[in-house]
Design a protein around this motif. Structure first.
Motif, PDB file in Angstrom:
ATOM      1  N   VAL A  94      56.466  19.302  14.549  1.00  0.00           N
ATOM      2  CA  VAL A  94      55.431  20.341  14.566  1.00  0.00           C
ATOM      3  C   VAL A  94      54.866  20.558  13.156  1.00  0.00           C
ATOM      4  CG1 VAL A  94      55.021  22.818  14.899  1.00  0.00           C
ATOM      5  CG2 VAL A  94      56.252  21.519  16.631  1.00  0.00           C
ATOM      6  N   LEU A  95      55.750  20.611  12.170  1.00  0.00           N
ATOM      7  CA  LEU A  95      55.290  20.905  10.806  1.00  0.00           C
ATOM      8  C   LEU A  95      54.574  19.728  10.162  1.00  0.00           C
ATOM      9  CD1 LEU A  95      58.193  22.971   9.198  1.00  0.00           C
ATOM     10  CD2 LEU A  95      56.010  23.781  10.084  1.00  0.00           C
ATOM     11  N   PHE A  96      55.085  18.518  10.414  1.00  0.00           N
ATOM     12  CA  PHE A  96      54.569  17.362   9.662  1.00  0.00           C
ATOM     13  C   PHE A  96      53.866  16.350  10.551  1.00  0.00           C
ATOM     14  CE2 PHE A  96      58.228  18.824   7.074  1.00  0.00           C
ATOM     15  CZ  PHE A  96      57.530  19.171   5.927  1.00  0.00           C
ATOM     16  N   LYS A 112      50.719  15.600  11.308  1.00  0.00           N
ATOM     17  CA  LYS A 112      49.601  14.816  10.770  1.00  0.00           C
ATOM     18  C   LYS A 112      50.033  13.955   9.589  1.00  0.00           C
ATOM     19  CE  LYS A 112      47.315  18.530   8.112  1.00  0.00           C
ATOM     20  NZ  LYS A 112      48.558  19.247   7.813  1.00  0.00           N
ATOM     21  N   GLU A 113      50.999  14.436   8.817  1.00  0.00           N
ATOM     22  CA  GLU A 113      51.509  13.616   7.706  1.00  0.00           C
ATOM     23  C   GLU A 113      52.283  12.402   8.254  1.00  0.00           C
ATOM     24  OE1 GLU A 113      51.639  16.914   7.717  1.00  0.00           O
ATOM     25  OE2 GLU A 113      50.387  17.404   5.978  1.00  0.00           O
ATOM     26  N   PHE A 148      51.918  11.010  11.140  1.00  0.00           N
ATOM     27  CA  PHE A 148      50.954  10.104  11.772  1.00  0.00           C
ATOM     28  C   PHE A 148      50.318   9.202  10.716  1.00  0.00           C
ATOM     29  CE2 PHE A 148      46.578   9.042  12.779  1.00  0.00           C
ATOM     30  CZ  PHE A 148      46.721   8.401  13.989  1.00  0.00           C
ATOM     31  N   LEU A 149      49.860   9.813   9.628  1.00  0.00           N
ATOM     32  CA  LEU A 149      49.192   9.048   8.577  1.00  0.00           C
ATOM     33  C   LEU A 149      50.155   8.043   7.939  1.00  0.00           C
ATOM     34  CD1 LEU A 149      46.615   8.665   7.015  1.00  0.00           C
ATOM     35  CD2 LEU A 149      47.266  10.504   5.506  1.00  0.00           C
ATOM     36  N   SER A 204      52.743   6.682   9.344  1.00  0.00           N
ATOM     37  CA  SER A 204      53.054   5.613  10.286  1.00  0.00           C
ATOM     38  C   SER A 204      51.896   4.651  10.406  1.00  0.00           C
ATOM     39  CB  SER A 204      53.344   6.187  11.676  1.00  0.00           C
ATOM     40  OG  SER A 204      54.257   7.236  11.595  1.00  0.00           O
ATOM     41  N   LEU A 248      49.869  11.802  -0.647  1.00  0.00           N
ATOM     42  CA  LEU A 248      50.945  12.332   0.197  1.00  0.00           C
ATOM     43  C   LEU A 248      52.302  11.927  -0.385  1.00  0.00           C
ATOM     44  CD1 LEU A 248      49.842  13.622   2.827  1.00  0.00           C
ATOM     45  CD2 LEU A 248      50.933  11.765   4.046  1.00  0.00           C
ATOM     46  N   PHE A 266      47.459   8.320  20.329  1.00  0.00           N
ATOM     47  CA  PHE A 266      48.824   8.565  19.855  1.00  0.00           C
ATOM     48  C   PHE A 266      49.473   9.736  20.577  1.00  0.00           C
ATOM     49  CE2 PHE A 266      51.968   9.599  16.499  1.00  0.00           C
ATOM     50  CZ  PHE A 266      52.579   8.354  16.458  1.00  0.00           C
ATOM     51  N   LYS A 267      48.733  10.825  20.731  1.00  0.00           N
ATOM     52  CA  LYS A 267      49.304  12.001  21.393  1.00  0.00           C
ATOM     53  C   LYS A 267      49.670  11.686  22.831  1.00  0.00           C
ATOM     54  CE  LYS A 267      47.900  15.903  18.684  1.00  0.00           C
ATOM     55  NZ  LYS A 267      46.839  16.821  18.324  1.00  0.00           N
ATOM     56  N   THR A 292      50.461   8.763  23.975  1.00  0.00           N
ATOM     57  CA  THR A 292      51.631   7.880  23.944  1.00  0.00           C
ATOM     58  C   THR A 292      52.903   8.723  23.817  1.00  0.00           C
ATOM     59  OG1 THR A 292      50.300   6.191  22.862  1.00  0.00           O
ATOM     60  CG2 THR A 292      52.679   5.910  22.762  1.00  0.00           C
ATOM     61  N   PHE A 303      48.427  -0.468  16.971  1.00  0.00           N
ATOM     62  CA  PHE A 303      48.853   0.921  16.844  1.00  0.00           C
ATOM     63  C   PHE A 303      48.136   1.773  17.898  1.00  0.00           C
ATOM     64  CE2 PHE A 303      49.396   5.098  15.124  1.00  0.00           C
ATOM     65  CZ  PHE A 303      50.545   5.027  14.353  1.00  0.00           C
ATOM     66  N   PRO A 304      48.884   2.580  18.646  1.00  0.00           N
ATOM     67  CA  PRO A 304      48.248   3.329  19.726  1.00  0.00           C
ATOM     68  C   PRO A 304      47.564   4.602  19.237  1.00  0.00           C
ATOM     69  CG  PRO A 304      50.583   3.799  19.713  1.00  0.00           C
ATOM     70  CD  PRO A 304      50.334   2.846  18.587  1.00  0.00           C
ATOM     71  N   ALA A 305      46.416   4.459  18.585  1.00  0.00           N
ATOM     72  CA  ALA A 305      45.696   5.644  18.135  1.00  0.00           C
ATOM     73  C   ALA A 305      44.218   5.492  18.458  1.00  0.00           C
ATOM     74  CB  ALA A 305      45.881   5.844  16.634  1.00  0.00           C
ATOM     75  N   GLU A 356      41.561   9.981  16.363  1.00  0.00           N
ATOM     76  CA  GLU A 356      42.819  10.278  15.674  1.00  0.00           C
ATOM     77  C   GLU A 356      42.870   9.621  14.289  1.00  0.00           C
ATOM     78  OE1 GLU A 356      46.162  11.005  19.128  1.00  0.00           O
ATOM     79  OE2 GLU A 356      45.405   8.980  18.909  1.00  0.00           O
ATOM     80  N   THR A 381      43.980  14.872   6.372  1.00  0.00           N
ATOM     81  CA  THR A 381      45.341  15.346   6.096  1.00  0.00           C
ATOM     82  C   THR A 381      45.506  16.022   4.736  1.00  0.00           C
ATOM     83  OG1 THR A 381      46.178  13.665   7.566  1.00  0.00           O
ATOM     84  CG2 THR A 381      47.773  14.646   6.062  1.00  0.00           C
ATOM     85  N   PHE A 405      51.326  21.919   6.829  1.00  0.00           N
ATOM     86  CA  PHE A 405      51.531  22.929   7.888  1.00  0.00           C
ATOM     87  C   PHE A 405      50.249  23.444   8.535  1.00  0.00           C
ATOM     88  CE2 PHE A 405      54.982  24.222   4.702  1.00  0.00           C
ATOM     89  CZ  PHE A 405      55.777  23.143   5.065  1.00  0.00           C
TER      90      PHE A 405
END
Lengths: 279, 252
Positions: A156-158, A160-161, A163-164, A166, A177, A224-225, A227, B92-94, B98, B105, B111
């Motif tokens: 929940v906290l990270f 988007k970080e 995701f980027l 990965s 980052l 992604f979401k 998946t 990559f599944p995006a 996305e 970011t 947060f």
């Protein structure tokens, strides 16, 4: 069966831990798979085994440790193993995958030695190898709940970080980052999830809980979401149906769960081929 | 004199014991479009990685937007489009949405979640590169040229003041390349984004850029386009080690 769940604590423990692990293993597994770290899950499970065997040995031979829950030692080994893997991956920069066989064989080596020191196999160890969801205690359940809360908090906290990181590690670093710190946090969480999940499906099958639902959904979901969502549905359904089936048919729950996941995988491959018009 | 966006002074970089960059001095002003050219292995990508803080040079200083790179924190002011072929997992599944949204970011910070205005920004960036029809498609289903446009949108979404592109047209068909240069021209002239474009194809960019820097371990030339076009072919030959044809794409 549902009246039995209300009646017997061991069934409550089994189902609650199953529901938690069916959720967090594929949730974290999506990130593990897309970052091509699936085999690290396997290597860490073998390190966890060494910890469990060490814990069983200590609790049987040294009275001071007699009330020690081996899962703690397993968690410690798993976390330590994940740190060593990261060091090795950095050391063998161009042969990063070497870290996996090194850690895996070290894990098995220690396991075998600890097992022989603890006078060979006993039921406990057998339970850890192949999973024994009915042996999950209240303490185990509390530990699993704690780790589940940690995983959900991390995602929940990270989100988007992660995701980027990965999707494109170099880009994440270029954007400033803290990629290394985030990766470390991630791999430590993976180590914890592996060490608690083996209670349900056993060490030999634990990585399947993280990878099979993802392998099934990655080709049929868009984005992604979605998946993540589909992986969690498949993971959760396999665990719950597997537990019910194993209760009624009196078969091993760990194996049943994994077979259901393999069936979901086969179904998804057929579906994905049909969509592309190849069948 | 405009605002200095990038200033590199006496920069040295070495891998193992071999120098890849020697005594590099570059300064880029606001609104410039710099073509950074040089043969393969000349250190172009290394220089970019130093500018992006991915590599730490052994000697010399880098200032970004007037601030020393060690103190620099406004990374969202810099957009980066890399040579995609080797750094991204095409299965990559995006979705396109996305991927582009991930460019926000650092700007959003830890947060924080995307708000409606952020989603609109993502759509704007996707429209700017003409990929709005593919918003909900997986990135892996697109062609190489389309993927590259998505990565430009990802770099644009944080509204950068400086855009760094590392051979972005490698493996992209010629028609898409033309559209791509039109897009860069628009970004440079209309949105006043300062651009650094790295390429080994010296002829292809001379009519598009405002400044040129020629790199081969050392900086052989750094100046505006007119000076570059007066350069003697012999000097370019010494840079590349073989004769180079200066093809100017003059459509007028």
């Amino acid at each position: 069966m549902f009246s039995s769940i209300l009646q017997f604590e061991f069934l409550q423990n089994a189902f609650l831990s199953g529901i938690l692990i069916g959720f967090i293993a594929p949730l974290l597994g999506v990130f593990v798979v897309v970052r091509r770290l699936s085999l690290i899950a396997d290597a860490l499970s073998h390190v966890t085994l060494a910890g469990i065997a060490g814990g069983l040995f200590l609790s049987s031979k040294i009275s001071f440790f007699s009330s020690l829950n081996p899962i703690y030692v397993g968690m410690g080994f798993s976390v330590l193993g994940s740190l060593v893997i990261e060091k090795l991956r950095a050391f063998y920069k161009f042969y990063a995958e070497l870290a996996i066989p090194i850690i895996m064989s070290a894990g098995i080596g220690f396991s075998v030695v600890f097992i022989s020191l603890a006078d060979g196999f006993n039921t406990d160890l057998f339970n850890y190898l192949f999973g024994s969801v009915s042996a999950v205690s209240r303490t185990d359940l509390y530990i699993i709940t704690g780790v589940a809360a940690l995983v959900i908090l991390l995602i929940v906290l990270f989100y988007k970080e992660l995701f980027l990181l990965s999707f494109d590690e170099e880009y994440a670093s270029a954007l400033g980052l803290p990629a290394k710190g985030l990766h470390l946090l991630f791999i430590l969480t993976v180590a914890l999830v592996i060490s608690v999940s083996m209670r349900v499906v056993g060490i030999l099958l634990v990585s399947s809980l993280m990878t099979l639902p993802v392998a099934a959904s990655i080709r049929i979901a868009t984005g992604f979401k979605k998946t993540i969502f589909l992986s969690v549905i498949i993971g959760e359904a396999s665990v719950l149906i597997g537990l019910v089936l194993s209760y009624y048919l009196d078969i091993a729950p760990g194996g049943t769960i994994v077979i259901l996941e393999v069936l979901a995988l086969i179904f998804s491959i057929i579906l994905s081929k049909a969509r592309r018009g190849k069948i | 004199m405009g605002e200095k966006i990038v200033e590199v002074k006496n920069l040295f970089f070495q891998y193992e014991r071999k120098y890849v960059l020697e005594n590099i001095n570059i300064s880029i002003e606001k609104g410039a479009f710099l073509g950074l050219v040089g043969p393969n292995g000349s250190g172009k990508s290394t220089l970019l990685k130093c500018l992006l803080g991915l590599l730490k040079p052994q000697k010399g200083t880098i200032h970004l937007f007037g601030e020393d790179i060690h103190q620099f924190n406004d990374w969202h002011k810099i957009g980066y489009v890399s040579q995609k072929a080797n750094s991204f997992n095409s299965s990559f599944p995006a979705t396109v949405f996305e991927v582009v949204a991930s460019g926000l970011t650092p700007k959003l910070g830890l947060f924080k979640k995307m708000k409606k205005a952020d989603r609109e920004k993502v759509m704007e960036a996707i429209r700017a590169v003409g990929m709005e029809k593919a918003v909900h498609q997986n990135i892996g289903e697109l062609s190489g040229g389309q993927q590259q446009r998505v990565f430009i949108a990802r770099a644009l979404v944080s509204e950068p003041k400086l855009l760094i592109l590392d051979e972005p047209t490698v493996g992209v068909d010629s028609q898409t390349v033309n559209h791509f240069y039109q897009l860069l021209h628009h970004l440079n002239k209309e949105l006043e984004i300062t651009l650094i474009l790295v390429t080994h194809d010296i002829g292809a960019i001379t009519d598009k850029v405002t400044h040129v820097a020629c790199l081969n371990k050392q900086l052989y030339f750094h100046g505006n386009k007119d000076e570059f076009e007066r350069l003697k072919e012999t000097e370019l030959t010494s840079l590349y080690g073989h004769p180079v044809q200066l093809i100017t794409h003059d459509h007028e």
